[in-house]
Design a protein around this motif. Structure first.
Motif, PDB file in Angstrom:
ATOM      1  N   MET A   1     -10.374  10.217 -23.680  1.00  0.00           N
ATOM      2  CA  MET A   1      -8.946  10.546 -23.776  1.00  0.00           C
ATOM      3  C   MET A   1      -8.587  11.021 -25.177  1.00  0.00           C
ATOM      4  N   LYS A   2      -9.273  10.520 -26.194  1.00  0.00           N
ATOM      5  CA  LYS A   2      -8.993  10.960 -27.574  1.00  0.00           C
ATOM      6  C   LYS A   2      -9.337  12.431 -27.783  1.00  0.00           C
ATOM      7  N   LYS A   3     -10.203  12.988 -26.939  1.00  0.00           N
ATOM      8  CA  LYS A   3     -10.555  14.411 -27.055  1.00  0.00           C
ATOM      9  C   LYS A   3      -9.431  15.312 -26.566  1.00  0.00           C
ATOM     10  N   GLY A   4      -8.555  14.801 -25.722  1.00  0.00           N
ATOM     11  CA  GLY A   4      -7.422  15.588 -25.240  1.00  0.00           C
ATOM     12  C   GLY A   4      -7.776  16.643 -24.208  1.00  0.00           C
ATOM     13  N   ARG A   5      -8.959  16.563 -23.618  1.00  0.00           N
ATOM     14  CA  ARG A   5      -9.388  17.610 -22.674  1.00  0.00           C
ATOM     15  C   ARG A   5      -8.589  17.582 -21.367  1.00  0.00           C
ATOM     16  N   PHE A   6      -8.291  16.389 -20.901  1.00  0.00           N
ATOM     17  CA  PHE A   6      -7.532  16.252 -19.658  1.00  0.00           C
ATOM     18  C   PHE A   6      -6.477  15.159 -19.847  1.00  0.00           C
ATOM     19  N   ARG A   7      -5.652  14.998 -18.846  1.00  0.00           N
ATOM     20  CA  ARG A   7      -4.521  14.072 -18.930  1.00  0.00           C
ATOM     21  C   ARG A   7      -4.702  12.955 -17.919  1.00  0.00           C
ATOM     22  N   ALA A   8      -3.957  11.863 -18.107  1.00  0.00           N
ATOM     23  CA  ALA A   8      -4.087  10.721 -17.207  1.00  0.00           C
ATOM     24  C   ALA A   8      -2.749  10.023 -17.023  1.00  0.00           C
ATOM     25  N   TYR A   9      -2.536   9.533 -15.820  1.00  0.00           N
ATOM     26  CA  TYR A   9      -1.445   8.606 -15.494  1.00  0.00           C
ATOM     27  C   TYR A   9      -2.123   7.297 -15.076  1.00  0.00           C
ATOM     28  N   ILE A  10      -1.855   6.235 -15.831  1.00  0.00           N
ATOM     29  CA  ILE A  10      -2.584   4.983 -15.644  1.00  0.00           C
ATOM     30  C   ILE A  10      -1.590   3.825 -15.447  1.00  0.00           C
TER      31      ILE A  10
ATOM     32  N   ASN B   1       0.833  -1.214   0.000  1.00  0.00           N
ATOM     33  CA  ASN B   1       0.000   0.000   0.000  1.00  0.00           C
ATOM     34  C   ASN B   1       0.865   1.261   0.000  1.00  0.00           C
ATOM     35  N   GLN B   2       1.959   1.222   0.756  1.00  0.00           N
ATOM     36  CA  GLN B   2       2.881   2.355   0.788  1.00  0.00           C
ATOM     37  C   GLN B   2       3.461   2.627  -0.597  1.00  0.00           C
ATOM     38  N   ALA B   3       3.856   1.548  -1.276  1.00  0.00           N
ATOM     39  CA  ALA B   3       4.474   1.698  -2.596  1.00  0.00           C
ATOM     40  C   ALA B   3       3.486   2.268  -3.606  1.00  0.00           C
ATOM     41  N   VAL B   4       2.240   1.800  -3.564  1.00  0.00           N
ATOM     42  CA  VAL B   4       1.234   2.307  -4.500  1.00  0.00           C
ATOM     43  C   VAL B   4       0.916   3.776  -4.193  1.00  0.00           C
ATOM     44  N   GLY B   5       0.804   4.100  -2.904  1.00  0.00           N
ATOM     45  CA  GLY B   5       0.580   5.495  -2.535  1.00  0.00           C
ATOM     46  C   GLY B   5       1.710   6.395  -2.999  1.00  0.00           C
ATOM     47  N   GLU B   6       2.934   5.895  -2.918  1.00  0.00           N
ATOM     48  CA  GLU B   6       4.089   6.667  -3.375  1.00  0.00           C
ATOM     49  C   GLU B   6       4.031   6.882  -4.881  1.00  0.00           C
ATOM     50  N   TRP B   7       3.660   5.828  -5.620  1.00  0.00           N
ATOM     51  CA  TRP B   7       3.522   5.976  -7.084  1.00  0.00           C
ATOM     52  C   TRP B   7       2.473   7.027  -7.408  1.00  0.00           C
ATOM     53  N   ALA B   8       1.349   6.983  -6.701  1.00  0.00           N
ATOM     54  CA  ALA B   8       0.276   7.943  -6.958  1.00  0.00           C
ATOM     55  C   ALA B   8       0.745   9.371  -6.699  1.00  0.00           C
ATOM     56  N   LEU B   9       1.494   9.563  -5.617  1.00  0.00           N
ATOM     57  CA  LEU B   9       2.037  10.900  -5.343  1.00  0.00           C
ATOM     58  C   LEU B   9       2.961  11.337  -6.468  1.00  0.00           C
ATOM     59  N   GLY B  10       3.852  10.439  -6.894  1.00  0.00           N
ATOM     60  CA  GLY B  10       4.763  10.771  -7.995  1.00  0.00           C
ATOM     61  C   GLY B  10       4.012  11.106  -9.269  1.00  0.00           C
ATOM     62  N   ALA B  11       2.948  10.345  -9.544  1.00  0.00           N
ATOM     63  CA  ALA B  11       2.149  10.599 -10.748  1.00  0.00           C
ATOM     64  C   ALA B  11       1.468  11.967 -10.676  1.00  0.00           C
ATOM     65  N   ILE B  12       0.969  12.307  -9.494  1.00  0.00           N
ATOM     66  CA  ILE B  12       0.303  13.605  -9.325  1.00  0.00           C
ATOM     67  C   ILE B  12       1.292  14.747  -9.552  1.00  0.00           C
ATOM     68  N   ILE B  13       2.471  14.644  -8.935  1.00  0.00           N
ATOM     69  CA  ILE B  13       3.466  15.706  -9.101  1.00  0.00           C
ATOM     70  C   ILE B  13       3.931  15.793 -10.551  1.00  0.00           C
ATOM     71  N   ALA B  14       4.311  14.644 -11.121  1.00  0.00           N
ATOM     72  CA  ALA B  14       4.802  14.637 -12.503  1.00  0.00           C
ATOM     73  C   ALA B  14       3.717  15.093 -13.479  1.00  0.00           C
ATOM     74  N   GLY B  15       2.475  14.660 -13.205  1.00  0.00           N
ATOM     75  CA  GLY B  15       1.390  15.020 -14.108  1.00  0.00           C
ATOM     76  C   GLY B  15       1.033  16.491 -14.050  1.00  0.00           C
ATOM     77  N   LEU B  16       0.983  17.044 -12.840  1.00  0.00           N
ATOM     78  CA  LEU B  16       0.672  18.466 -12.723  1.00  0.00           C
ATOM     79  C   LEU B  16       1.793  19.333 -13.288  1.00  0.00           C
ATOM     80  N   ARG B  17       3.039  18.916 -13.065  1.00  0.00           N
ATOM     81  CA  ARG B  17       4.179  19.695 -13.582  1.00  0.00           C
ATOM     82  C   ARG B  17       4.472  19.413 -15.052  1.00  0.00           C
ATOM     83  N   ARG B  18       3.833  18.363 -15.593  1.00  0.00           N
ATOM     84  CA  ARG B  18       3.940  18.001 -17.009  1.00  0.00           C
ATOM     85  C   ARG B  18       5.373  17.684 -17.443  1.00  0.00           C
ATOM     86  N   PHE B  19       6.028  16.897 -16.653  1.00  0.00           N
ATOM     87  CA  PHE B  19       7.388  16.479 -16.996  1.00  0.00           C
ATOM     88  C   PHE B  19       7.426  15.815 -18.376  1.00  0.00           C
TER      89      PHE B  19
END
Length: 344
Positions: free
Chosen positions: A283-292, A136-154
């Motif tokens: 997702m094909k519309k491009g309105r928002f982004r996703a980390y999956i 659970n810790q590892a998945v939570g860490e991935w989610a945090l990383g995805a949120i930061i990377a996704g918002l900053r658009r790395f």
């Protein structure tokens, strides 16, 4: 001739050596899919052997009969269940016939298989400890990383610079976590770890969880809202609900349309929470982004449209999968057994 002298009646008697306390016997049942070595590195081996004798069937490949398991479990006080892949072989009847097992610690919860085994073990009077929080810790860490990377658009900056754009402008491109609104869909064990990881950031956390009381939400520092409000409001949405009849397809075409333009959707839970076709269409519309990190099916087909879209970042179901996670799973379960035996 040399004669022996008289016995010395005043010589002190030898003190009897104190008997060493026998170490408790711990049994490791056989595994499949993820091998024994994933969980038990040298450090974990030493930790377990520091307080226990070990009877190890972790690398046994053939199914074990009732009779064989009874023989292997004789005298055992604790079971170390590294994962639940073959845990159900140890039945209630086996444990009742053996009669010595007091505790079992599960290091890596294995869905229905671990649940089935745990129920049988509890029925046999064995205390079952879920020590699987490392995943659970590892998945939570991935989610945090995805949120930061996704918002900053790395990923977007990386792609643009590698495609020949000399120095992309930052204006109107990236957001950041500080000052953002994060929406959690369900606040279970993984969601709570993500919530803990979000604490250092100056962000607002809202959540949709129909099973959480307002008092608990207040104590956790989150605001409960309904699902439409969360989808329309959050800068980043992270899914953490289990798959049940109630949650399957809970993010359908109508819900996906509510997600505001420019937002980020993160899914490290299960693909079944999303309507598969509706998600791809949106997702094909491009309105928002996703980390999956999870897909239906897995792996997704080579011609899956998701593989062609720049507004989605895909990882192959690895949110909870690292060498460190497996080692920590083993370590936490071993420590749980040690703590239980020391208290008993």
């Amino acid at each position: 001739m040399r004669c022996a002298g008289p016995p010395n009646h005043f010589s002190p008697r030898r003190r009897a050596m104190p008997s060493r306390k026998r170490k408790p016997l711990v049994y490791i049942h056989r595994l499949e899919w993820n091998p024994y070595e994933y969980y038990m590195n040298e450090e974990n081996e030493k930790l377990l052997q520091s307080f226990a004798e070990v009877r190890n069937d972790g690398n046994v490949r053939e199914p074990m009969t009732h009779e064989a398991l009874v023989e292997r479990l004789r005298g055992v006080e604790a079971i170390l269940s590294l994962n639940g892949s073959r845990a159900p072989e140890i039945t209630r009847e086996v444990l009742e016939e053996v009669g010595t097992v007091r505790v079992a610690a599960v290091s890596h919860w294995w869905g229905d298989l671990s649940a089935k085994a745990a129920e049988a073990w509890r029925q046999a009077g064995v205390e079952v400890i879920d020590a699987s929080d490392a995943c659970n810790q590892a998945v939570g860490e991935w989610a945090l990383g995805a949120i930061i990377a996704g918002l900053r658009r790395f990923d977007e900056f990386d792609r643009r610079m590698k495609s020949g754009e000399k120095w992309p402008s930052w204006r109107g491109v990236a957001g950041q976590l500080n000052g953002a609104t994060v929406g959690l869909v369900a606040v279970g064990r993984t969601g709570r770890w993500l919530l803990r990881y979000l604490k250092p950031f100056d962000c607002r956390v809202i959540a949709y969880d129909p099973y959480m009381k307002k008092k608990e939400a207040k104590e956790l520092g989150i605001e409960l809202v309904d699902l439409p409000t969360l989808l329309r409001t959050a800068d980043a949405i992270s899914l953490h609900a289990p798959v049940t009849p109630e949650t399957t397809g809970m993010i359908g075409r109508k819900e996906l349309a509510m997600i505001r333009d420019g937002a980020l959707l993160v899914n490290s839970a299960r693909a079944a929470l999303l309507d598969n076709d509706a998600f791809r269409d949106e997702m094909k519309k491009g309105r928002f982004r996703a980390y999956i990190d999870v897909f239906q099916p897995e792996p997704p087909p080579e011609d899956d449209v998701l593989r062609t879209l720049n507004n989605i970042v895909m990882t192959p179901h690895v949110a909870g999968t690292t060498d460190a996670m497996y080692h920590r799973c083993g370590q936490m379960a071993i420590q749980a057994i040690r703590d239980y035996l020391e208290r008993a």
